[in-house]
Enzyme design. Structure first.
Site, mmCIF file in Angstrom:
data_model
loop_
_atom_site.group_PDB
_atom_site.id
_atom_site.type_symbol
_atom_site.label_atom_id
_atom_site.label_comp_id
_atom_site.label_asym_id
_atom_site.label_seq_id
_atom_site.Cartn_x
_atom_site.Cartn_y
_atom_site.Cartn_z
ATOM 1 C CB CYS A 88 -47.654 -1.815 10.619
ATOM 2 S SG CYS A 88 -47.065 -1.252 12.225
ATOM 3 C CB CYS A 124 -44.860 -2.444 14.161
ATOM 4 S SG CYS A 124 -46.543 -2.007 13.811
ATOM 5 C CG ASP A 131 -6.263 -10.044 -10.040
ATOM 6 O OD1 ASP A 131 -5.124 -9.616 -9.845
ATOM 7 O OD2 ASP A 131 -6.557 -11.253 -10.033
ATOM 8 C CG ASP A 134 -8.074 -14.692 -8.869
ATOM 9 O OD1 ASP A 134 -7.620 -13.706 -8.258
ATOM 10 O OD2 ASP A 134 -7.372 -15.636 -9.256
ATOM 11 C CG ASP A 162 -7.429 -10.278 -5.806
ATOM 12 O OD1 ASP A 162 -7.994 -11.113 -5.078
ATOM 13 O OD2 ASP A 162 -7.486 -10.310 -7.049
HETATM 14 P P1 ADP Z 1 -2.026 -11.172 -10.163
HETATM 15 O O1 ADP Z 1 -2.018 -9.814 -9.584
HETATM 16 O O2 ADP Z 1 -1.709 -11.151 -11.612
HETATM 17 O O3 ADP Z 1 -3.265 -11.929 -9.867
HETATM 18 P P2 ADP Z 1 -0.435 -12.286 -7.956
HETATM 19 O O4 ADP Z 1 -0.497 -11.075 -7.113
HETATM 20 O O5 ADP Z 1 -1.150 -13.493 -7.486
HETATM 21 O O6 ADP Z 1 -0.793 -11.983 -9.491
HETATM 22 O O7 ADP Z 1 1.094 -12.672 -8.152
HETATM 23 C C1 ADP Z 1 1.985 -11.739 -8.704
HETATM 24 C C2 ADP Z 1 3.222 -12.384 -9.223
HETATM 25 O O8 ADP Z 1 3.952 -12.946 -8.153
HETATM 26 C C3 ADP Z 1 2.957 -13.508 -10.182
HETATM 27 O O9 ADP Z 1 2.866 -13.064 -11.508
HETATM 28 C C4 ADP Z 1 4.193 -14.375 -9.982
HETATM 29 O O10 ADP Z 1 5.243 -13.910 -10.775
HETATM 30 C C5 ADP Z 1 4.548 -14.163 -8.539
HETATM 31 N N1 ADP Z 1 4.036 -15.232 -7.674
HETATM 32 C C6 ADP Z 1 3.036 -15.152 -6.788
HETATM 33 N N2 ADP Z 1 2.831 -16.317 -6.138
HETATM 34 C C7 ADP Z 1 3.733 -17.178 -6.670
HETATM 35 C C8 ADP Z 1 4.042 -18.559 -6.436
HETATM 36 N N3 ADP Z 1 3.385 -19.306 -5.548
HETATM 37 N N4 ADP Z 1 5.040 -19.112 -7.162
HETATM 38 C C9 ADP Z 1 5.706 -18.382 -8.066
HETATM 39 N N5 ADP Z 1 5.470 -17.104 -8.329
HETATM 40 C C10 ADP Z 1 4.494 -16.486 -7.647
HETATM 41 MG MG MG Z 2 -4.977 -12.852 -8.964
#
Ligand code: ADP
Ligand code: MG
Length: 732
Positions: A11, A14, A405, A622, A626
């Site tokens: 139940c 329970c 994002d 994704d 984030d």
């Molecule tokens: P979003 O918010 O669009 O998903 P991210 O937060 O992953 O993008 O990254 C933000 C920005 O930082 C990217 O647009 C890029 O310009 C820079 N960036 C992040 N990681 C890398 C990397 N490994 N090599 C070169 N640029 C990067």
């Molecule tokens: Mg991203």
């Protein structure tokens, strides 16, 4: 967290009692007893002690530990052998009691006149005992354990009372119908439970594994990572892996809900549970079956019942004081009028009170509501949408703001280098080579683009690196030391922070600028383009059609490319050039000016009590840079099972990565809530109507028991509708 399948818990009250009792037990950090799925979730240091305590609280309780690998747990209660036994155990007494009562009724007229009156009642009492012995026993047992008011008790006193006032046929009738109803209800629940489990059990049980020169058919548990598997056309893939040879159309529906098959060839990664449609494949297993994505899904969905929705908790609480209340009410109806109203007889009002007792059983609510949530979660899982609990269904149904994002979510996240702009005196190839080398350990989509570009220019990044060290700054880029040179690859923010750069070229709308600095001096930039997903625009329109009144985009990318994407999709609210922490801040701003959101800090389980008042906020990401935002939103969604962090923290995982599933999930949650709401209104409505009719003397016991049993069965059947909706919603 340890999970058990429970047996012999009959139940809902329970179940609540067990949960409350275990919560008080020492060393228990968390415990949930889920009646709909008969699952016990325990988080404790000493689980063995908790097991013993559970058995002490609930004698006769069977506990079967569930682990990801144990198919036994699933097989055990699909109950092939025991089903027939169940029929006999439940229906035989019912049939026997009915036979005796009917015979007694028919023969009553012909009984010899010399027979005393009580002798005529004997067959009914016998029939009542046969049909209701178990109910009576259960009631007595529960009283012994201090649990007085449950449905067994209600049925026992209602029928004993009926006999005391001479209504023997009705006493037997009520008991027989009650047992019959319980039986029907249990089989409806068992059926929906097992269809949900079947849904979660996606792997074939046998795998063809290469051992030496031969292919051996072995149990799929034997698959280890690195094993070569052979899958023939039409067969399901036993474990996660990568295709070594062969090509085939792949049906991914079982896991992702996606109905269109995909093409796959050498190098394609596949999940166990996918089906090879038209080609034979040799697959290199990448992990053992117990760690596969499908197992992870099953574990997540099984675990989902631990995060109960508020409504669910409310209903079980309600049940614990509702029954005593009705008993009190019935007592008043039985005894008060005969005292104060002239001519009112105790037998008459007593009967009315008994009718009330029969109707008062709260089972319909207590069973159908958790089942409704569970079916909702199961239905979503069929469409490849993992919902991590009943409370997430509630949160989803309330969403009024959706924040996306950009990269990898609204866009494909597969960049392609479109242009290389080297500073005067800097060779283009060297620029690309250094950038590709710096990115060689990053999993960011931009990194992949640079590495691919390097490969296209036939440069082998690893070959020339003598000494190499790299560090990634999330949302900015990477800093590497290659052959004694400092190489920065990233956005304007990263360069501004770390290199002494006079001025960078302006951002361009169509592409993301990846700036490169070598030894503190600007060396050039690489422009990489990304495409918006084909379904993105349509998905946003669908959300608007659902009445989502606010859509926003957060991104770490620069203003120009961000605006371009937003303009294509018709998003007005764009917040760009954000660091991961900046994303979190912006999300909180949106939450605050949108109305009273949930007050809890980051890191706390998201969704726990989603926003009250004006809807909630959903964040779709994704998982790349984030995860904190996914955790903070009222409903955090991970698009695709890409990163572990996102899958762990998200409230919702959309396996296919298809944006269309976002609106499908909301629609499905709303529909599930509607079904649950229908059950609440229906059950409470019918019950209160019959309580009044019973008290007024307008409904007899027969009616009452039929109404009660009927409501419970209909509510359970209605709840299982939630199981079927998500995939249809995904298609629509
Ligand atoms: P979003 O918010 O669009 O998903 P991210 O937060 O992953 O993008 O990254 C933000 C920005 O930082 C990217 O647009 C890029 O310009 C820079 N960036 C992040 N990681 C890398 C990397 N490994 N090599 C070169 N640029 C990067
Ligand atoms: Mg991203």
């Amino acid at each position: 967290m340890t999970r058990y399948r429970m047996e012999g818990l009959d139940c809902p009250v329970c179940a609540q009692g067990l949960e409350d009792g275990l919560k008080k037990f020492e060393g228990v950090r968390g415990v949930t007893v889920d009646f709909a799925t008969l699952t016990l979730h325990v988080d404790a240091l000493d689980v063995a002690a908790v097991e013993a305590e559970a058995k002490r609280l609930e004698p006769g309780l069977g506990l079967l530990r569930i682990s990801a690998e144990s198919k036994a747990a699933i097989a055990a209660d699909s109950g092939d052998g025991s089903a027939a036994m169940g029929w006999i155990r439940d229906l035989l007494p019912v049939a026997l009691a009915t036979g005796i009562a009917v015979a007694a009724f028919l023969l009553e007229g012909r009984a010899p006149a010399a027979l005393p009156r009580w002798a005529l009642h004997l067959p009914y009492i016998l029939a009542w005992l046969i049909a209701g012995g178990e109910v009576l026993g259960g009631a007595i047992r529960n009283i012994g354990r201090g649990r007085v008011f449950d449905e067994l008790f209600l049925m026992s006193i209602a029928t004993i009372g009926a006999m005391l006032i001479g209504q023997y046929e009705e006493a037997v009738g009520v008991m027989v119908l009650y047992r019959l109803g319980e039986f029907l209800q249990e089989s409806a629940i068992a059926r929906s439970r097992s269809s949900m489990r079947a849904l979660l059990d996606l792997r074939p049980s046998v795998a063809r594994i290469r051992r030496g020169p031969e292919w051996l058919s072995l149990p799929s548990e034997e698959v280890g990572s690195g094993d070569l598997l052979l899958v023939l056309p039409g067969e399901a893939i036993p474990a996660d892996g990568i295709i070594e040879s062969g090509e085939s159309l792949i049906d991914t529906k079982a896991l992702t809900g996606e109905s269109a098959p995909r093409e796959a060839g050498p190098g394609t990664e596949l999940m166990g549970g996918f089906i090879a449609l038209d080609g034979a494949l040799e697959i290199r297993a990448s992990r053992p079956v117990s760690e596969s994505q499908a197992s992870r899904i099953a574990t997540l969905v099984e675990g989902a019942s631990a995060r109960k929705a508020k409504t669910e908790r409310l209903v079980t609480r309600l049940a614990s004081w509702y029954t005593p209340l009705v008993v009190l009410l019935a007592a008043l109806v039985a005894f008060v009028p005969p005292l104060f109203i002239p001519g009112a007889r105790l037998a008459e009002w007593g009967y009315r009170a008994l009718v009330m007792l029969v109707i008062s059983c709260p089972c319909a609510l207590v069973i159908s509501i958790p089942l409704g949530y569970f079916a909702g979660i199961g239905g979503a899982a069929r469409a490849g949408i993992l919902v991590k609990g009943g409370e997430v269904i509630d949160g989803l149904a309330r969403v009024s703001t959706v924040v996306f994002d950009k990269t990898g979510t609204l866009t494909e996240g597969s960049f392609e280098v479109v242009k290389v702009e080297a500073r005067a005196g800097q060779s283009e190839d060297e620029l690309v080579l250094l950038a590709a080398m710096a990115e060689s350990r990053s999993s960011h989509p931009i990194a992949k683009a640079l590495i691919d570009e390097g490969a296209r220019r036939r440069m082998s990044a690893a070959a020339s690196a003598v000494t190499f060290a790299a560090r990634e700054y999330p949302g900015r880029g990477v800093v590497a030391r290659i052959d004694g040179r400092d190489v920065l690859v990233g956005n304007a923010r990263l360069l501004a922070e770390s290199a002494t750069i006079p001025a960078l070229p302006a951002e361009v709308p169509g592409a993301t600028s990846i700036f490169v600095a070598i030894d503190g001096a600007y060396a050039g930039r690489i422009l990489a383009g990304d495409r918006t997903k084909v379904e993105a625009a349509r998905s946003l329109r669908e959300l608007e059609a659902l009445g989502i009144d606010r859509i926003a985009m957060l991104t770490g990318d620069a203003q120009e490319p961000a605006r371009k994407v937003a303009a294509t999709l018709g998003i007005v609210d764009v917040r760009a050039a954000l660091t991961p922490e900046g994303k979190l801040r912006e999300l909180e701003t949106i939450m605050n000016d949108h109305g009273p959101g949930r007050q809890n800090g980051p890191g706390q389980a998201a969704g726990a009590g989603a926003a009250r008042g004006r809807g909630g906020l959903m964040f779709v990401g994704d998982g790349t840079n984030d995860a904190p935002v996914i955790a903070r939103a009222d409903v955090g969604v991970a698009l695709g099972a890409g990163t572990d962090a996102a899958v762990e923290t998200a409230d919702l995982v959309i396996l296919s990565g298809n944006l269309g599933q976002v609106s499908a999930a909301i629609r499905h949650a709303r529909r599930t809530k509607r079904i649950i709401g229908q059950n609440i209104v229906f059950a409470l409505g019918i019950k209160s109507a019959f309580l009044v009719l019973g008290a007024a003397g307008l409904a007899g016991m027969w009616f009452a028991v039929i109404a009660d049993v009927g409501v419970a069965i209909l509510a359970v059947l209605n709840a299982t509708r939630a199981l079927r909706t998500a995939r249809d919603a995904a298609k629509a």
